[in-house]
Design an enzyme around this catalytic site. Structure first.
Site: not given
Ligand code: DOR
Ligand code: ZN
Length: 456
Positions: A61, A64-65, A95, A147, A311, A339
């Site tokens: 999880h 890497f954007r 995302n 997802k 994450d 995040g």
């Molecule tokens: O806090 C979070 N940041 N939760 C997520 O599910 C996504 C993540 C992010 O993409 O920064």
């Molecule tokens: Zn998430």
């Protein structure tokens, strides 16, 4: 014939055994395992002097954007942080901008990753209200799973409503790939957030109360029902609550193919810590009280929590609304983004707990290598020290001590709530398909990473 690489004079650790010796790798695959005198000669030989030789560690999880958010991270910087943290394989989240929501975007991400990544990587496709027809094409294009963001989070991606979930869960079941869920109930979080705002409770410490345990648990319950009805493989990302953990345990007992992930912050931090590090610890879902963490640890030991992942979700300090040490620069926790970095700190943080006896090293490799490879259906190519498996190895020094210094992380942006944490147990060598990608904490490899293909 000499092998390409021999790693020897260590302790080989698998989920079932620990034995003295090493491994040999040729043509990117493991070709020998055993006592040193049973191994072939190597063109390159690395004497690891009594350290532990683990199957390559797998962070299932990360964000890497790429594409579209490279001011936060990219495949080169993220995967450099990964190898420095002892990680050989990651699963990247969808995302991005644009989101990975059709076959074309799966291909775009595959090409970006293969041009830049130091580690192997899986690509997930997002499922929203409008793209259920893209579910099977995304699998054909190389996605490793899906997802759904039931909870509102970064990217603010919509989710399929209950009617559309009938279609989505059904298509996903047909794909044979797992569906990972971001499980948070939006109505509960909206209600709790509004109430806190009305009461003028805007400090970081209220973050957990804005998305309490019931917020996650209700969402897991909901998705489990759909998964059971349609026969969908379900994976709960970043599980943080004991109620969700017990539901997963009960569902496994009923024979469902449901798995769950947790991460270091849910095991080691609590809401009060946000008094000290503020928004640096802001994450969706939030960290919770110790009683939840205890059940998650129990789950890792007993097998009802399957995987450890971080994450890894970097943002700029400006977006975080914080300085690098946790001093808030924005007036309310609501204004700070969720995040933080994790891929480079996850292994030492948990090895420190292994040293304290909270998990055995064998249980650790099960949760951090074998199980993620099974969840993402790439076992035993990944996640195993077995003949014919990919030559992915992480060597760790269980006696090496350090203090985490966020300024030294290799991510493009370094916000992390772990600055100053003392750790004992560090990765010292990362090998991806026989390529040495990190030695003694320094990256030393090339962009040889490949997109994973599910073995189903
Ligand atoms: O806090 C979070 N940041 N939760 C997520 O599910 C996504 C993540 C992010 O993409 O920064
Ligand atoms: Zn998430």
């Amino acid at each position: 014939m000499a092998a390409d690489l021999v790693i020897k004079n260590g302790w080989v650790v698998t989920p079932d055994a620990t034995f003295k010796g090493g491994v040999a790798i040729s043509g990117e695959k493991i070709v020998a395992i055993g006592a040193d005198d049973s191994l072939p000669q190597g063109k390159e030989e690395i004497d690891v002097k009594g350290k532990h030789i683990l199957p390559g560690l797998f962070d299932g999880h990360v964000h890497f954007r790429e594409p579209g958010m490279t001011h936060k991270e990219d495949f080169a910087t993220g995967s450099t942080a990964a190898v420095c943290g002892g990680i050989t394989t990651v699963v990247d989240m969808p995302n991005t901008v644009p989101p990975t929501s059709d076959a074309e975007q799966v291909k775009v991400k595959k090409e970006l990753g293969e041009a830049k990544s130091l580690v192997d990587f899986g690509i997930t496709g997002v499922v929203v209200q409008t793209n259920t027809k893209d579910i099977l094409p995304m699998a054909a294009a190389g996605a490793i799973g899906y997802k759904i963001f039931f909870g509102e989070t970064i990217g603010n991606l919509p989710f399929p409503d209950d009617g559309m979930c009938m279609e989505a869960f059904d298509y996903i079941a047909q794909s044979k790939l797992p569906l990972g869920i971001h499980a948070e109930n939006r109505q509960i979080m909206a209600y709790c957030t509004n109430k806190l705002k009305q009461e003028n409770k805007n400090d970081a410490r209220y973050w957990e109360a804005s998305r309490p345990d019931i917020c996650e648990a209700e969402s897991v319950h909901h998705a489990l029902f759909f998964a059971e009805t349609f026969g969908t493989k379900l994976h709960v990302f970043h599980m943080s609550s004991k109620q969700a953990a017990y539901m997963v345990r009960d569902a496994k007992a009923r024979g469902l193919r449901v798995t769950a992930e947790t991460g270091p912050h849910y095991l080691l931090r609590e809401p009060n810590d946000m008094d000290k590090v503020g928004s640096l610890l802001k994450m969706n879902p939030p960290v919770r009280t110790q009683d939840h963490a205890e059940v998650l640890w129990q789950g890792l030991r007993e097998g009802f929590v399957d995987t450890l992942a971080t994450d890894h979700s970097p943002h700029t300090l400006d977006e975080k609304g914080s300085d690098i040490y946790g001093k808030l620069t924005k007036p309310a926790i609501w204004d700070c983004i969720s995040g933080f970095c994790g891929v480079e700190t996850g292994v030492p943080l948990i090895l420190t707990e292994v040293n304290k006896g909270r998990l055995t090293l064998n249980q650790y490799v099960k949760c951090a290598s074998e199980n993620p490879a099974k969840v993402w259906q790439v076992y035993p190519k990944k996640g195993a020290i077995r003949l014919g498996s990919d030559g992915d190895i992480t060597v760790v020094d269980m006696d090496k001590e350090a203090t985490i210094d966020v300024n030294k992380l290799h991510s493009k942006n370094k916000p992390s709530p772990w600055h100053g944490w003392k750790v004992k147990g560090m990765p010292v060598l990362t090998v991806v398909r026989g390529h040495v990608q990190m030695r003694d904490g320094e990256p030393c490899g090339k962009a040889i990473g490949k997109a994973l293909k599910p073995l189903v």
